[in-house]
Design a protein around this motif. Sequence first.
Motif, PDB file in Angstrom:
ATOM      1  N   ILE A  40       0.887  -1.497   0.749  1.00 42.88           N
ATOM      2  CA  ILE A  40      -0.357  -0.275  -0.154  1.00 42.88           C
ATOM      3  C   ILE A  40       0.819   0.867  -0.522  1.00 42.88           C
ATOM      4  N   LEU A  41       1.895   1.556   0.768  1.00 42.55           N
ATOM      5  CA  LEU A  41       2.604   2.880   0.827  1.00 42.55           C
ATOM      6  C   LEU A  41       3.804   2.670   0.460  1.00 42.55           C
ATOM      7  N   GLY A  42       4.679   2.941   0.042  1.00 43.13           N
ATOM      8  CA  GLY A  42       5.854   3.318  -0.634  1.00 43.13           C
ATOM      9  C   GLY A  42       6.019   3.854  -2.274  1.00 43.13           C
ATOM     10  N   PRO A  43       6.940   3.694  -2.665  1.00 47.06           N
ATOM     11  CA  PRO A  43       7.328   3.567  -4.163  1.00 47.06           C
ATOM     12  C   PRO A  43       6.393   2.751  -4.751  1.00 47.06           C
ATOM     13  N   GLN A  44       5.515   2.879  -5.837  1.00 47.80           N
ATOM     14  CA  GLN A  44       4.944   1.721  -7.234  1.00 47.80           C
ATOM     15  C   GLN A  44       5.525   1.888  -7.554  1.00 47.80           C
ATOM     16  N   ILE A  45       6.777   1.473  -7.925  1.00 45.32           N
ATOM     17  CA  ILE A  45       7.590   1.027  -9.338  1.00 45.32           C
ATOM     18  C   ILE A  45       8.459   0.144  -9.169  1.00 45.32           C
ATOM     19  N   ALA A  46       8.367  -0.763 -10.419  1.00 45.80           N
ATOM     20  CA  ALA A  46       9.237  -2.140 -10.365  1.00 45.80           C
ATOM     21  C   ALA A  46       9.848  -2.471 -11.763  1.00 45.80           C
ATOM     22  N   PHE A  47      11.345  -3.006 -11.185  1.00 46.20           N
ATOM     23  CA  PHE A  47      12.689  -3.217 -11.459  1.00 46.20           C
ATOM     24  C   PHE A  47      11.667  -3.552 -13.140  1.00 46.20           C
ATOM     25  N   THR A  48      12.432  -3.660 -14.394  1.00 42.88           N
ATOM     26  CA  THR A  48      12.270  -4.540 -16.245  1.00 42.88           C
ATOM     27  C   THR A  48      13.374  -4.770 -16.480  1.00 42.88           C
ATOM     28  N   GLU A  49      13.220  -5.302 -17.789  1.00 43.13           N
ATOM     29  CA  GLU A  49      13.928  -6.636 -18.018  1.00 43.13           C
ATOM     30  C   GLU A  49      15.501  -5.868 -18.664  1.00 43.13           C
ATOM     31  N   ASN A  50      15.629  -4.449 -18.837  1.00 42.52           N
ATOM     32  CA  ASN A  50      16.271  -3.683 -19.061  1.00 42.52           C
ATOM     33  C   ASN A  50      17.294  -3.778 -18.025  1.00 42.52           C
ATOM     34  N   MET A  51      18.844  -3.474 -18.700  1.00 41.62           N
ATOM     35  CA  MET A  51      19.447  -3.209 -17.126  1.00 41.62           C
ATOM     36  C   MET A  51      20.197  -1.975 -16.520  1.00 41.62           C
ATOM     37  N   GLU A  52      20.441  -1.496 -18.323  1.00 43.63           N
ATOM     38  CA  GLU A  52      20.800   0.081 -17.811  1.00 43.63           C
ATOM     39  C   GLU A  52      19.563   0.371 -16.915  1.00 43.63           C
ATOM     40  N   THR A  53      18.569   0.801 -17.804  1.00 46.25           N
ATOM     41  CA  THR A  53      17.071   1.394 -16.403  1.00 46.25           C
ATOM     42  C   THR A  53      17.085   1.054 -14.952  1.00 46.25           C
ATOM     43  N   ASN A  54      16.945  -0.588 -14.512  1.00 46.92           N
ATOM     44  CA  ASN A  54      17.226  -1.101 -13.328  1.00 46.92           C
ATOM     45  C   ASN A  54      18.912   0.095 -12.708  1.00 46.92           C
ATOM     46  N   VAL A  55      19.886  -0.209 -13.023  1.00 49.51           N
ATOM     47  CA  VAL A  55      20.572   0.523 -12.268  1.00 49.51           C
ATOM     48  C   VAL A  55      20.598   2.005 -12.489  1.00 49.51           C
TER      49      VAL A  55
END
Length: 509
Positions: free
Chosen positions: A154-169
């Motif tokens: 419910i609380l906190g940032p609502q964003i997840a990692f993706t399959e692209n490593m550059e985006t995750n970093v």
Amino acid sequence: MFSFKNLLLRKTKPTVKQPAPKETKSFHFAADLNQMNTQFQDTFRMFPDFVSRELVNEVTFGVFYLGNLVDAELLIEEILNRLLHHEDMSSPEKLVNLLPIGQLLLDDNWYRMQQYILQGWTYIHINGYPCGILVNTTKRRERALTRPENESQILGPQIAFTENMETNVALIHQYLPNPDLCEIAMNVGENTQTSIRIIYLRNRADLEMVTHIYNSIDALHLEALLDATILAQWLEDNPSSAFPQMITTERVDRAIFPLLEGKVVITVSGSPQVIICPNTFFDFFKSIEDYYFRWSTGLFFRGLRIMGIAISLFATATYVAALTYHYEIIPQALLVPLAQSRARVPFPPLVEALMLEMIIQLLSEAGARLPSKVGQTMGIVGGIVIGQAAVQAGFTSNILIIIVALSALSSFITPVFAMANAIRIIRFPIILSAGIMGGLGIVVSVALLILHLLRQSSLGQPYFYPPYTIENKNNRDGLIRVPYKLASKRSVFANTGENTPKGTKDIDE
């Protein structure tokens, strides 16, 4: 600390040169463009999308790439047009300074060049020079940033990692813009050449632990690496144990908190999960949402979670032991309804419990494999229909259905799905021990379980580390959620402070 030879001339951040595997052919870089074109055509003869182009300006250029992997717009506007209309590009070194691409590689290794082209890079060869440059023209294929699907809260940032490593970093840097945030780039997999980043805070993490992680990954000789969960299994100190030693998460905030505690995060190209290591046994029962609630609410939910694990492990086993050996522990008010419930059951309590536990696991697995809308309906309807039919047919008792359903529900209260699966597996040996030796079997199972946990380690660190000790640095996050003002600022895996610059503040300060 690390002496890495860097060949990648990046305008952002340097990466590590990957070791060159043994070449399968005796090809070499030649100065003559026609000879290079012949070698390329021979090497990529089985790739219909391979393109070789010849451009003439002051000198003759050869451009080689795979058309289905490169970004055509970037290739035409930023490379081909510049090669045709700019002057003074008579050497590879001048090309490196001219092209505005973020990643350029001046290299003369034939096998490495093939690997980069297969990843979407473009090779530019100048006629008369024995080597050329590799330009990153890879077309990014990634999904948009979405909410976490498997770790919703419910609380906190609502964003997840993706399959692209550059985006995750980039997401990690966005949430943690700290100059002490360090990255170590590696490549794993002989066939896949999967990119890996080891991320840590230099002023928080123990450098010996980081070195141990780097050496462990470097010692792996894998043919392919497709996901972070596979790498986590290879890095485990005891892969035969049912308990996971690495935490994988898709949440960005769950990866940030361990970095601030001195742990290490590992990202893998092509995987929407990142690895958090090392970990203790109690880390698997902590939810990141505990920190977003007030300390009293977080303490209640964490205690409820621990109680749910105990129910999941021992509720069914206690039922079997009580009905098989220890009738005296059953309250007198429950004896009559319990006897009436089991009057038509032809099986002993052990067989009855194992049969019902297996049915629950089958329903859970079927619901997980079916499409989401169908799976939820299958789990609910299947559980009700099978449970009611089993009671009416006399295969089981009403009380055991309640106990098994409560145990199954409690096992999924664990925030880390891998630990929830481990608890589902461990429950069966405990039930068998209770059916064979009664209460003594439960005690023996608990003793063996604790001994097993004490023998485990996570990347050389104690796995069953006590939640609290007399050392202040280990009171960062135990089983009890305390107010931020009373919590210590260091994790058990963080450095002791000698490497921390003076004046550095912690997250809670």
